[in-house]
Design an enzyme around this catalytic site. Structure first.
Site, PDB file in Angstrom:
ATOM      1  N   GLY A  38      11.778   8.779  46.388  1.00 55.21           N
ATOM      2  CA  GLY A  38      10.326   8.770  46.501  1.00 55.21           C
ATOM      3  C   GLY A  38       9.591   9.189  45.247  1.00 55.21           C
ATOM      4  N   ALA A  58     -10.420   7.636  41.796  1.00 57.16           N
ATOM      5  CA  ALA A  58     -10.954   6.908  42.965  1.00 57.16           C
ATOM      6  C   ALA A  58      -9.957   5.856  43.410  1.00 57.16           C
ATOM      7  N   VAL A  64      -6.436   5.204  46.146  1.00 59.33           N
ATOM      8  CA  VAL A  64      -6.322   5.198  47.603  1.00 59.33           C
ATOM      9  C   VAL A  64      -6.435   6.610  48.178  1.00 59.33           C
ATOM     10  N   ILE A  65      -5.750   7.570  47.563  1.00 61.01           N
ATOM     11  CA  ILE A  65      -5.793   8.935  48.105  1.00 61.01           C
ATOM     12  C   ILE A  65      -7.200   9.519  47.946  1.00 61.01           C
ATOM     13  N   GLY A  78      -2.529   9.063  40.791  1.00 62.08           N
ATOM     14  CA  GLY A  78      -1.288   8.300  40.834  1.00 62.08           C
ATOM     15  C   GLY A  78      -0.079   9.203  41.075  1.00 62.08           C
ATOM     16  N   ARG A  79       1.076   8.581  41.183  1.00 58.42           N
ATOM     17  CA  ARG A  79       2.293   9.328  41.509  1.00 58.42           C
ATOM     18  C   ARG A  79       3.422   8.943  40.556  1.00 58.42           C
ATOM     19  N   MET A 119       3.667   1.438  45.652  1.00 56.25           N
ATOM     20  CA  MET A 119       4.150   2.645  46.348  1.00 56.25           C
ATOM     21  C   MET A 119       3.611   2.613  47.774  1.00 56.25           C
ATOM     22  N   LEU A 120       4.293   1.860  48.617  1.00 51.63           N
ATOM     23  CA  LEU A 120       3.866   1.704  50.003  1.00 51.63           C
ATOM     24  C   LEU A 120       5.055   1.905  50.924  1.00 51.63           C
ATOM     25  N   HIS A 124     -12.019 -14.802  72.114  1.00 50.15           N
ATOM     26  CA  HIS A 124     -13.439 -14.449  72.018  1.00 50.15           C
ATOM     27  C   HIS A 124     -13.794 -13.447  73.104  1.00 50.15           C
TER      28      HIS A 124
HETATM   29  P1  FAD Z   1       9.338   9.376  50.161  1.00 48.99           P
HETATM   30  O1  FAD Z   1       8.580   9.131  51.400  1.00 48.99           O
HETATM   31  O2  FAD Z   1       8.648  10.094  49.060  1.00 48.99           O
HETATM   32  O3  FAD Z   1      10.648  10.155  50.589  1.00 48.99           O
HETATM   33  C1  FAD Z   1      11.546  10.637  49.660  1.00 48.99           C
HETATM   34  C2  FAD Z   1      12.272  11.816  50.266  1.00 48.99           C
HETATM   35  O4  FAD Z   1      13.366  12.133  49.439  1.00 48.99           O
HETATM   36  C3  FAD Z   1      11.434  13.086  50.371  1.00 48.99           C
HETATM   37  O5  FAD Z   1      11.634  13.686  51.619  1.00 48.99           O
HETATM   38  C4  FAD Z   1      11.991  13.975  49.265  1.00 48.99           C
HETATM   39  O6  FAD Z   1      11.882  15.352  49.574  1.00 48.99           O
HETATM   40  C5  FAD Z   1      13.435  13.534  49.269  1.00 48.99           C
HETATM   41  N1  FAD Z   1      14.151  13.785  48.021  1.00 48.99           N
HETATM   42  C6  FAD Z   1      13.726  13.639  46.743  1.00 48.99           C
HETATM   43  N2  FAD Z   1      14.723  13.906  45.874  1.00 48.99           N
HETATM   44  C7  FAD Z   1      15.797  14.230  46.634  1.00 48.99           C
HETATM   45  C8  FAD Z   1      17.135  14.590  46.327  1.00 48.99           C
HETATM   46  N3  FAD Z   1      17.568  14.645  45.071  1.00 48.99           N
HETATM   47  N4  FAD Z   1      17.964  14.867  47.354  1.00 48.99           N
HETATM   48  C9  FAD Z   1      17.541  14.801  48.635  1.00 48.99           C
HETATM   49  N5  FAD Z   1      16.306  14.461  48.972  1.00 48.99           N
HETATM   50  C10 FAD Z   1      15.443  14.164  47.988  1.00 48.99           C
HETATM   51  N6  FAD Z   1       1.829   4.223  52.132  1.00 48.99           N
HETATM   52  C11 FAD Z   1       1.509   3.294  53.049  1.00 48.99           C
HETATM   53  O7  FAD Z   1       2.183   2.267  53.117  1.00 48.99           O
HETATM   54  N7  FAD Z   1       0.475   3.483  53.925  1.00 48.99           N
HETATM   55  C12 FAD Z   1      -0.288   4.596  53.895  1.00 48.99           C
HETATM   56  O8  FAD Z   1      -1.217   4.732  54.686  1.00 48.99           O
HETATM   57  C13 FAD Z   1       0.011   5.586  52.935  1.00 48.99           C
HETATM   58  N8  FAD Z   1      -0.707   6.720  52.881  1.00 48.99           N
HETATM   59  C14 FAD Z   1      -0.371   7.682  51.959  1.00 48.99           C
HETATM   60  C15 FAD Z   1      -1.150   8.828  51.909  1.00 48.99           C
HETATM   61  C16 FAD Z   1      -0.851   9.817  50.993  1.00 48.99           C
HETATM   62  C17 FAD Z   1      -1.699  11.065  50.954  1.00 48.99           C
HETATM   63  C18 FAD Z   1       0.263   9.655  50.127  1.00 48.99           C
HETATM   64  C19 FAD Z   1       0.630  10.735  49.153  1.00 48.99           C
HETATM   65  C20 FAD Z   1       1.035   8.521  50.161  1.00 48.99           C
HETATM   66  C21 FAD Z   1       0.712   7.505  51.082  1.00 48.99           C
HETATM   67  N9  FAD Z   1       1.437   6.321  51.145  1.00 48.99           N
HETATM   68  C22 FAD Z   1       1.100   5.363  52.062  1.00 48.99           C
HETATM   69  C23 FAD Z   1       2.585   6.072  50.255  1.00 48.99           C
HETATM   70  C24 FAD Z   1       3.881   6.374  50.994  1.00 48.99           C
HETATM   71  O9  FAD Z   1       3.873   7.715  51.412  1.00 48.99           O
HETATM   72  C25 FAD Z   1       5.071   6.106  50.094  1.00 48.99           C
HETATM   73  O10 FAD Z   1       5.006   4.808  49.575  1.00 48.99           O
HETATM   74  C26 FAD Z   1       6.376   6.262  50.863  1.00 48.99           C
HETATM   75  O11 FAD Z   1       6.482   7.546  51.397  1.00 48.99           O
HETATM   76  C27 FAD Z   1       7.572   5.974  49.966  1.00 48.99           C
HETATM   77  O12 FAD Z   1       8.728   6.124  50.708  1.00 48.99           O
HETATM   78  P2  FAD Z   1      10.116   6.552  50.045  1.00 48.99           P
HETATM   79  O13 FAD Z   1      11.099   6.551  51.153  1.00 48.99           O
HETATM   80  O14 FAD Z   1      10.357   5.735  48.853  1.00 48.99           O
HETATM   81  O15 FAD Z   1       9.880   8.038  49.510  1.00 48.99           O
HETATM   82  P1  NAI Z   2      -3.847   5.323  42.750  1.00 51.18           P
HETATM   83  O1  NAI Z   2      -2.998   4.679  41.744  1.00 51.18           O
HETATM   84  O2  NAI Z   2      -4.200   4.587  43.991  1.00 51.18           O
HETATM   85  O3  NAI Z   2      -5.233   5.752  42.095  1.00 51.18           O
HETATM   86  C1  NAI Z   2      -5.308   6.614  41.004  1.00 51.18           C
HETATM   87  C2  NAI Z   2      -6.675   6.458  40.384  1.00 51.18           C
HETATM   88  O4  NAI Z   2      -6.848   7.499  39.446  1.00 51.18           O
HETATM   89  C3  NAI Z   2      -6.849   5.148  39.643  1.00 51.18           C
HETATM   90  O5  NAI Z   2      -8.046   4.537  40.042  1.00 51.18           O
HETATM   91  C4  NAI Z   2      -6.866   5.554  38.180  1.00 51.18           C
HETATM   92  O6  NAI Z   2      -7.676   4.730  37.384  1.00 51.18           O
HETATM   93  C5  NAI Z   2      -7.437   6.957  38.280  1.00 51.18           C
HETATM   94  N1  NAI Z   2      -7.075   7.828  37.168  1.00 51.18           N
HETATM   95  C6  NAI Z   2      -5.881   7.935  36.539  1.00 51.18           C
HETATM   96  N2  NAI Z   2      -5.928   8.885  35.584  1.00 51.18           N
HETATM   97  C7  NAI Z   2      -7.191   9.392  35.621  1.00 51.18           C
HETATM   98  C8  NAI Z   2      -7.847  10.409  34.891  1.00 51.18           C
HETATM   99  N3  NAI Z   2      -7.236  11.098  33.943  1.00 51.18           N
HETATM  100  N4  NAI Z   2      -9.150  10.670  35.192  1.00 51.18           N
HETATM  101  C9  NAI Z   2      -9.785   9.995  36.170  1.00 51.18           C
HETATM  102  N5  NAI Z   2      -9.205   9.021  36.892  1.00 51.18           N
HETATM  103  C10 NAI Z   2      -7.919   8.720  36.631  1.00 51.18           C
HETATM  104  O7  NAI Z   2      -3.134   6.720  43.067  1.00 51.18           O
HETATM  105  P2  NAI Z   2      -3.326   7.772  44.223  1.00 51.18           P
HETATM  106  O8  NAI Z   2      -4.655   7.643  44.871  1.00 51.18           O
HETATM  107  O9  NAI Z   2      -2.925   9.056  43.615  1.00 51.18           O
HETATM  108  O10 NAI Z   2      -2.241   7.333  45.275  1.00 51.18           O
HETATM  109  C11 NAI Z   2      -0.893   7.167  44.875  1.00 51.18           C
HETATM  110  C12 NAI Z   2      -0.261   6.044  45.622  1.00 51.18           C
HETATM  111  O11 NAI Z   2      -0.025   6.416  46.964  1.00 51.18           O
HETATM  112  C13 NAI Z   2      -1.125   4.799  45.726  1.00 51.18           C
HETATM  113  O12 NAI Z   2      -1.002   3.983  44.589  1.00 51.18           O
HETATM  114  C14 NAI Z   2      -0.579   4.129  46.920  1.00 51.18           C
HETATM  115  O13 NAI Z   2       0.513   3.335  46.539  1.00 51.18           O
HETATM  116  C15 NAI Z   2      -0.093   5.276  47.778  1.00 51.18           C
HETATM  117  N6  NAI Z   2      -1.060   5.477  48.860  1.00 51.18           N
HETATM  118  C16 NAI Z   2      -1.237   4.474  49.766  1.00 51.18           C
HETATM  119  C17 NAI Z   2      -2.141   4.607  50.783  1.00 51.18           C
HETATM  120  C18 NAI Z   2      -2.348   3.469  51.701  1.00 51.18           C
HETATM  121  O14 NAI Z   2      -1.536   2.564  51.692  1.00 51.18           O
HETATM  122  N7  NAI Z   2      -3.379   3.478  52.523  1.00 51.18           N
HETATM  123  C19 NAI Z   2      -2.918   5.831  50.968  1.00 51.18           C
HETATM  124  C20 NAI Z   2      -2.682   6.809  49.924  1.00 51.18           C
HETATM  125  C21 NAI Z   2      -1.767   6.624  48.939  1.00 51.18           C
END
Ligand code: FAD
Ligand code: NAI
Length: 477
Positions: A156, A193, A195-196, A283-284, A330-331, A456
């Site tokens: 992740g 600005a 998604v988060i 971002g992440r 990152m979804l 509808h």
């Molecule tokens: P993760 O979910 O990050 O899981 C990775 C896991 O691995 C974690 O538990 C971590 O602790 C563990 N790990 C890491 N390193 C190790 C290691 N060395 N050994 C053992 N365990 C380890 N996506 C959507 O599609 N829809 C949404 O609505 C959405 N909302 C979001 C809202 C927020 C606030 C955030 C932050 C993200 C959101 N996302 C959303 C993105 C979504 O959370 C990620 O895309 C998704 O979790 C990625 O899944 P993953 O399995 O790759 O990793």
């Molecule tokens: P993001 O990539 O969506 O947005 C980050 C924003 O920060 C961008 O608009 C970027 O231009 C801006 N930015 C970057 N550096 C900056 C700086 N120094 N000063 C001001 N602005 C700056 O990343 P976010 O919101 O952190 O979310 C991470 C990821 O998590 C998303 O890309 C998405 O993949 C996932 N996510 C998905 C959700 C969903 O599917 N509904 C909900 C929340 C997160």
């Protein structure tokens, strides 16, 4: 003694846990190692998505929407509610219940499918014959050693920090802190600005905070279709009341005892702002530290993601990587589909993940969703296209819901009529976007959608109408 497995998955998020279950269903002995601990210090499966991402954010979005509706929408229905109050503690307790229920559900699925559920941090140690050796530690102590024929890395991502600014999750918050505020801050600042920023900003704004979002890019939601993004900017600033500033250059950010000072530049002018809490959502970054990538020579790309091919193969034999730790959006659903595909590929099948048809949803109010190409992408690629649009304004179901804002836009190839993109902003478009995903997967033409009967009154009629409009046959336009 090492435990032996056919497949070891590192990470128990939506990529990893799904991959482990699918591997077990295909007859492999499978283990999933996950390091996440909840605030009580207990292991909690589900990764970022379930514990501090997708699911808790949607729980809070719903609570805050309900609170907003009671205050602003119920009167129109003739319902009087006086003295509505927000109990943030109860809202957080409900969120935690949802997380715990789902995390326990994954544990149950592991038992049912005989996936070994191992808690701890996993790291590559080397190779023993044709097996990969993985060491698992917890709080610094070795708790297990595993040998695996195949390893799936699904570790992740973590929040990107603003250089020079420490996240304490008290004043300066990442997603974990933003989801756990115990009181509504008066002045909430958000950097980014994306998604988060938009989702979390909406939650706390609806609960009463003044929210200022500072975005570096000059374009709002640059990845989205710009017609939809413009509509979103209008409603999120005017109706939701988010103060979104674009083209900001963040300068010095200093956390004091009770507030955070943010200096930034906007249109060449220096601005000083003070916030009670600051969310940093810029971002992440992929989680590869501590994984032992260097020990075994697991290649990373130039941005630090585990380098993979289209089938999630890494440079090492029988080591795969999926989800946020590899390229692509990152979804959660993208991570899960890659997990299923890798397990099936290990079993000798020929699965396919269609990266061109991944739905995106932003759960603001109104919601924003899309699949496929934007108009800007089609123009840049020189593709000739036609488009049809239709609004929710006259849709009976949307009016009944009291959410008649937004529009649907369909983009189709000018010659073949094949659907190339579906973009929407409006009520429940998180659900409606599936119609676009299915249509595109089945390589439908816009005429197909125009000729399919839609119920509808339903929100989906707006898609129907947009498809009719693409052929200049709109009935209500
Ligand atoms: P993760 O979910 O990050 O899981 C990775 C896991 O691995 C974690 O538990 C971590 O602790 C563990 N790990 C890491 N390193 C190790 C290691 N060395 N050994 C053992 N365990 C380890 N996506 C959507 O599609 N829809 C949404 O609505 C959405 N909302 C979001 C809202 C927020 C606030 C955030 C932050 C993200 C959101 N996302 C959303 C993105 C979504 O959370 C990620 O895309 C998704 O979790 C990625 O899944 P993953 O399995 O790759 O990793
Ligand atoms: P993001 O990539 O969506 O947005 C980050 C924003 O920060 C961008 O608009 C970027 O231009 C801006 N930015 C970057 N550096 C900056 C700086 N120094 N000063 C001001 N602005 C700056 O990343 P976010 O919101 O952190 O979310 C991470 C990821 O998590 C998303 O890309 C998405 O993949 C996932 N996510 C998905 C959700 C969903 O599917 N509904 C909900 C929340 C997160």
């Amino acid at each position: 003694m090492s435990q032996q497995f056919d497949v070891v998955v590192i990470g128990g998020g939506p990529g990893g846990y799904v991959a482990a279950i699918r591997a077990a269903q295909l007859g492999f002995s499978a283990a999933c190692v996950d390091a996440f601990k909840n605030p009580e210090g207990k292991p909690s499966l589900g990764g970022t998505c379930l514990n501090v991402g997708c699911i808790p954010s949607k729980a809070l979005l719903q609570s805050s929407e309900n609170f907003h509706a009671v205050q602003h929408d119920y009167a129109k229905h003739g319902i009087t509610v006086s003295g509505a109050k927000m109990d943030v503690g109860q809202m957080l307790a409900r969120k935690t219940d949802i997380i715990n229920k789902n995390a326990a559900g994954i544990g149950f699925l592991f038992k049912k499918n005989k996936v070994a559920n191992i808690h701890g941090l996993a790291a590559f140690k080397g190779r023993q014959g044709d097996k990969w050796v993985i060491e698992v530690t917890d709080n610094g102590a070795v708790v297990d050693t595993l040998e695996a024929g195949h390893v799936i890395v699904a570790t992740g991502s973590s929040p990107r920090a603003l250089p020079g600014l420490a996240t304490d999750n008290q004043l300066v918050l990442d997603n974990e802190g933003a989801l756990a505020l115990t009181a509504v801050p008066k002045r909430l600042g958000v950097i980014g600005a994306g998604v988060i920023g938009l989702e979390m900003g909406s939650v706390w704004k609806r609960l009463g905070a003044e929210v200022t979002i500072l975005e570096a890019a000059p374009t709002f939601l640059a990845a989205a279709d710009q017609q939809i993004a413009k509509e979103a900017f209008k409603t999120l600033t005017k109706d939701t009341g988010l103060d979104i500033k674009l083209g900001v250059k963040i300068g010095e950010v200093k956390a004091g005892k009770k507030s955070v000072a943010v200096n930034y530049e906007l249109n060449g002018e220096a601005v000083k702002a003070e916030f009670d809490k600051l969310i940093v959502s810029i971002g992440r970054v992929p989680n590869t530290q501590g994984l032992g990538a260097d020990v075994v020579g697991l290649a990373l790309d130039e941005r630090g993601f585990v380098a993979v091919d289209d089938h999630c193969r890494t440079n090492l034999p029988n080591v795969w990587a999926i989800g946020d730790v590899v390229r692509g959006p990152m979804l959660a659903h993208k991570a899960s589909e890659e997990g299923v595909a890798v397990a099936e590929r290990i079993a000798g099948q020929k699965p396919h993940v269609d990266f061109g048809v991944i739905p995106w949803v932003i759960y603001t109010s109104p919601e924003i969703a899309w699949v496929g190409k934007t108009e800007e992408q089609l123009k840049a690629e020189g593709v000739e296209y036609k488009k049809g649009t239709s609004g929710f304004g006259a849709n009976g179901r949307a009016l009944g819901l009291g959410q008649a804002q937004g529009m649907v836009k369909i983009l189709a190839d000018a010659k073949t009529d094949r659907i190339l993109g579906l973009h929407m902003i409006g009520p429940m478009v998180s659900e409606l976007v599936s119609e676009g995903v299915v249509s595109m997967e089945f390589k439908a033409a816009s005429e197909d959608l125009a000729r399919i009967i839609h119920a509808h009154p339903s929100l989906s009629e707006v898609i129907h109408e947009a498809a009719l409009a693409a052929d200049k046959r709109a009935l209500h336009g």
